[in-house]
Design a protein around this motif. Sequence first.
Motif, PDB file in Angstrom:
ATOM      1  N   SER A  59      -4.479   1.492   5.584  1.00 27.13           N
ATOM      2  CA  SER A  59      -3.889   0.450   6.436  1.00 27.13           C
ATOM      3  C   SER A  59      -3.153  -0.550   5.553  1.00 27.13           C
ATOM      4  CB  SER A  59      -4.980  -0.311   7.195  1.00 27.13           C
ATOM      5  OG  SER A  59      -5.554   0.468   8.206  1.00 27.13           O
ATOM      6  N   THR A  60      -2.135  -1.153   6.111  1.00 24.32           N
ATOM      7  CA  THR A  60      -1.460  -2.263   5.466  1.00 24.32           C
ATOM      8  C   THR A  60      -1.919  -3.526   6.177  1.00 24.32           C
ATOM      9  OG1 THR A  60       0.445  -0.886   4.929  1.00 24.32           O
ATOM     10  CG2 THR A  60       0.786  -3.278   4.883  1.00 24.32           C
ATOM     11  N   VAL A  61      -2.401  -4.473   5.388  1.00 19.69           N
ATOM     12  CA  VAL A  61      -3.009  -5.671   5.960  1.00 19.69           C
ATOM     13  C   VAL A  61      -2.439  -6.932   5.311  1.00 19.69           C
ATOM     14  CG1 VAL A  61      -4.969  -5.490   4.388  1.00 19.69           C
ATOM     15  CG2 VAL A  61      -5.222  -6.803   6.465  1.00 19.69           C
ATOM     16  N   ARG A  72      -1.212 -12.467   1.005  1.00 21.84           N
ATOM     17  CA  ARG A  72      -0.770 -11.174   0.452  1.00 21.84           C
ATOM     18  C   ARG A  72      -0.642 -10.165   1.579  1.00 21.84           C
ATOM     19  NH1 ARG A  72      -1.995  -9.965  -5.020  1.00 21.84           N
ATOM     20  NH2 ARG A  72      -0.433  -8.388  -4.589  1.00 21.84           N
ATOM     21  N   CYS A  73       0.133  -9.128   1.339  1.00 24.03           N
ATOM     22  CA  CYS A  73       0.237  -8.001   2.257  1.00 24.03           C
ATOM     23  C   CYS A  73       0.129  -6.749   1.397  1.00 24.03           C
ATOM     24  CB  CYS A  73       1.560  -8.036   3.013  1.00 24.03           C
ATOM     25  SG  CYS A  73       1.659  -6.800   4.333  1.00 24.03           S
ATOM     26  N   LEU A  74      -0.981  -6.008   1.555  1.00 20.09           N
ATOM     27  CA  LEU A  74      -1.259  -4.848   0.715  1.00 20.09           C
ATOM     28  C   LEU A  74      -1.720  -3.667   1.543  1.00 20.09           C
ATOM     29  CD1 LEU A  74      -3.351  -6.619  -2.088  1.00 20.09           C
ATOM     30  CD2 LEU A  74      -0.956  -5.901  -2.235  1.00 20.09           C
ATOM     31  N   LYS A  75      -1.501  -2.492   1.005  1.00 14.91           N
ATOM     32  CA  LYS A  75      -1.996  -1.258   1.612  1.00 14.91           C
ATOM     33  C   LYS A  75      -3.285  -0.867   0.892  1.00 14.91           C
ATOM     34  CE  LYS A  75      -0.595   3.464   2.735  1.00 14.91           C
ATOM     35  NZ  LYS A  75       0.529   4.422   2.711  1.00 14.91           N
ATOM     36  N   LEU A  76      -4.361  -0.641   1.652  1.00 11.83           N
ATOM     37  CA  LEU A  76      -5.664  -0.269   1.100  1.00 11.83           C
ATOM     38  C   LEU A  76      -5.693   1.236   0.849  1.00 11.83           C
ATOM     39  CD1 LEU A  76      -8.554  -1.138   0.356  1.00 11.83           C
ATOM     40  CD2 LEU A  76      -9.170  -0.735   2.745  1.00 11.83           C
ATOM     41  N   TYR A  78      -7.042   4.844  -1.684  1.00  9.04           N
ATOM     42  CA  TYR A  78      -8.030   5.469  -2.561  1.00  9.04           C
ATOM     43  C   TYR A  78      -7.525   5.368  -3.994  1.00  9.04           C
ATOM     44  CZ  TYR A  78     -10.092   7.419   1.660  1.00  9.04           C
ATOM     45  OH  TYR A  78     -10.688   7.549   2.884  1.00  9.04           O
ATOM     46  N   PRO A  79      -8.432   5.399  -4.982  1.00  9.02           N
ATOM     47  CA  PRO A  79      -7.987   5.331  -6.383  1.00  9.02           C
ATOM     48  C   PRO A  79      -6.986   6.444  -6.692  1.00  9.02           C
ATOM     49  CG  PRO A  79     -10.385   5.451  -6.246  1.00  9.02           C
ATOM     50  CD  PRO A  79      -9.855   5.591  -4.855  1.00  9.02           C
ATOM     51  N   GLY A  80      -5.969   6.092  -7.437  1.00  9.39           N
ATOM     52  CA  GLY A  80      -4.964   7.069  -7.830  1.00  9.39           C
ATOM     53  C   GLY A  80      -3.861   7.263  -6.809  1.00  9.39           C
ATOM     54  N   SER A  81      -3.996   6.673  -5.623  1.00  5.29           N
ATOM     55  CA  SER A  81      -2.959   6.785  -4.594  1.00  5.29           C
ATOM     56  C   SER A  81      -2.003   5.615  -4.741  1.00  5.29           C
ATOM     57  CB  SER A  81      -3.570   6.739  -3.194  1.00  5.29           C
ATOM     58  OG  SER A  81      -4.457   7.789  -3.002  1.00  5.29           O
ATOM     59  N   ARG A  82      -0.745   5.928  -4.821  1.00  5.94           N
ATOM     60  CA  ARG A  82       0.255   4.866  -4.892  1.00  5.94           C
ATOM     61  C   ARG A  82       1.431   5.250  -4.020  1.00  5.94           C
ATOM     62  NH1 ARG A  82       0.306   0.365  -7.683  1.00  5.94           N
ATOM     63  NH2 ARG A  82       2.535   0.369  -7.596  1.00  5.94           N
ATOM     64  N   ASP A  83       1.926   4.289  -3.326  1.00  8.86           N
ATOM     65  CA  ASP A  83       3.145   4.457  -2.549  1.00  8.86           C
ATOM     66  C   ASP A  83       4.160   3.526  -3.191  1.00  8.86           C
ATOM     67  OD1 ASP A  83       5.217   4.400  -0.719  1.00  8.86           O
ATOM     68  OD2 ASP A  83       3.886   4.505   1.011  1.00  8.86           O
ATOM     69  N   ASN A  84       5.171   4.080  -3.788  1.00 12.29           N
ATOM     70  CA  ASN A  84       6.133   3.262  -4.526  1.00 12.29           C
ATOM     71  C   ASN A  84       6.864   2.247  -3.659  1.00 12.29           C
ATOM     72  OD1 ASN A  84       5.490   4.526  -6.931  1.00 12.29           O
ATOM     73  ND2 ASN A  84       7.031   6.116  -6.657  1.00 12.29           N
ATOM     74  N   GLU A  86       5.390   0.364  -1.342  1.00 15.64           N
ATOM     75  CA  GLU A  86       4.513  -0.719  -0.910  1.00 15.64           C
ATOM     76  C   GLU A  86       3.608  -1.175  -2.038  1.00 15.64           C
ATOM     77  OE1 GLU A  86       2.842  -0.434   3.242  1.00 15.64           O
ATOM     78  OE2 GLU A  86       3.106   1.683   2.768  1.00 15.64           O
ATOM     79  N   GLU A  87       3.159  -2.416  -1.943  1.00 14.44           N
ATOM     80  CA  GLU A  87       2.119  -2.887  -2.850  1.00 14.44           C
ATOM     81  C   GLU A  87       0.794  -2.360  -2.329  1.00 14.44           C
ATOM     82  OE1 GLU A  87       2.041  -6.793  -4.576  1.00 14.44           O
ATOM     83  OE2 GLU A  87       3.900  -7.237  -3.503  1.00 14.44           O
ATOM     84  N   THR A  88      -0.043  -1.902  -3.244  1.00 14.69           N
ATOM     85  CA  THR A  88      -1.314  -1.313  -2.849  1.00 14.69           C
ATOM     86  C   THR A  88      -2.475  -2.004  -3.547  1.00 14.69           C
ATOM     87  OG1 THR A  88      -1.194   0.336  -4.621  1.00 14.69           O
ATOM     88  CG2 THR A  88      -0.288   0.974  -2.475  1.00 14.69           C
ATOM     89  N   VAL A  89      -3.665  -1.802  -2.980  1.00 13.11           N
ATOM     90  CA  VAL A  89      -4.899  -2.238  -3.605  1.00 13.11           C
ATOM     91  C   VAL A  89      -5.913  -1.111  -3.421  1.00 13.11           C
ATOM     92  CG1 VAL A  89      -5.746  -3.479  -1.547  1.00 13.11           C
ATOM     93  CG2 VAL A  89      -6.620  -4.069  -3.816  1.00 13.11           C
ATOM     94  N   SER A  90      -6.578  -0.758  -4.506  1.00 12.82           N
ATOM     95  CA  SER A  90      -7.578   0.298  -4.462  1.00 12.82           C
ATOM     96  C   SER A  90      -8.836  -0.191  -3.762  1.00 12.82           C
ATOM     97  CB  SER A  90      -7.934   0.742  -5.888  1.00 12.82           C
ATOM     98  OG  SER A  90      -9.067   1.599  -5.874  1.00 12.82           O
ATOM     99  N   ILE A  91      -9.493   0.705  -3.065  1.00 12.08           N
ATOM    100  CA  ILE A  91     -10.780   0.408  -2.454  1.00 12.08           C
ATOM    101  C   ILE A  91     -11.796   0.013  -3.523  1.00 12.08           C
ATOM    102  CG2 ILE A  91     -11.513   2.847  -2.492  1.00 12.08           C
ATOM    103  CD1 ILE A  91     -12.443   0.206   0.176  1.00 12.08           C
ATOM    104  N   LEU A  92     -11.572   0.412  -4.779  1.00  7.01           N
ATOM    105  CA  LEU A  92     -12.500   0.083  -5.860  1.00  7.01           C
ATOM    106  C   LEU A  92     -12.280  -1.323  -6.424  1.00  7.01           C
ATOM    107  CD1 LEU A  92     -12.686   3.466  -7.805  1.00  7.01           C
ATOM    108  CD2 LEU A  92     -14.114   2.632  -5.922  1.00  7.01           C
TER     109      LEU A  92
END
Length: 137
Positions: A59-61, A72-76, A78-84, A86-92
């Motif tokens: 989800s993007t939140v 902030r607006c980030l996409k949650l 899994y580790p190692g997942s990146r979408d170029n 969007e800005e992302t944040v790992s569940i970890l």
Amino acid sequence: MSTKPEIIITTQDAERLEILLDSLSSVAFPAKAGLAEELDRAVRVDPRQVPPTVVTMNSTVRFELQPSGGERCLKLVYPGSRDNDEETVSILAPVGSALLGLSEGDEMPWPRPGGGTLRLVIKEVVDQPERSGNFDL
């Protein structure tokens, strides 16, 4: 706010996250116990039944960190997942673990890595895979 809000996660996210946690050592991921506790206390629902205002994996939140007031607006992810795109944040990441399962309007106390406490305030679930009918992410 002294108590944690109810969190809702999909059965699919719960299963994937439990597998992920089983693969990690507490040394490699010191916050493992905290994320496991969050999974244990979560209400689990079928992906097709999750409310559209709940933060699920991928989800993007849009959220605010208090007391700083920074938004902030980030996409949650899994580790190692990146979408170029969007800005992302790992569940970890501590903030990632705090976001999972919260609903729009919820506030969550969360320990700051260097000490002290942050409060996350969920402003908007901008995008949620389940809301879009995508149950395979």
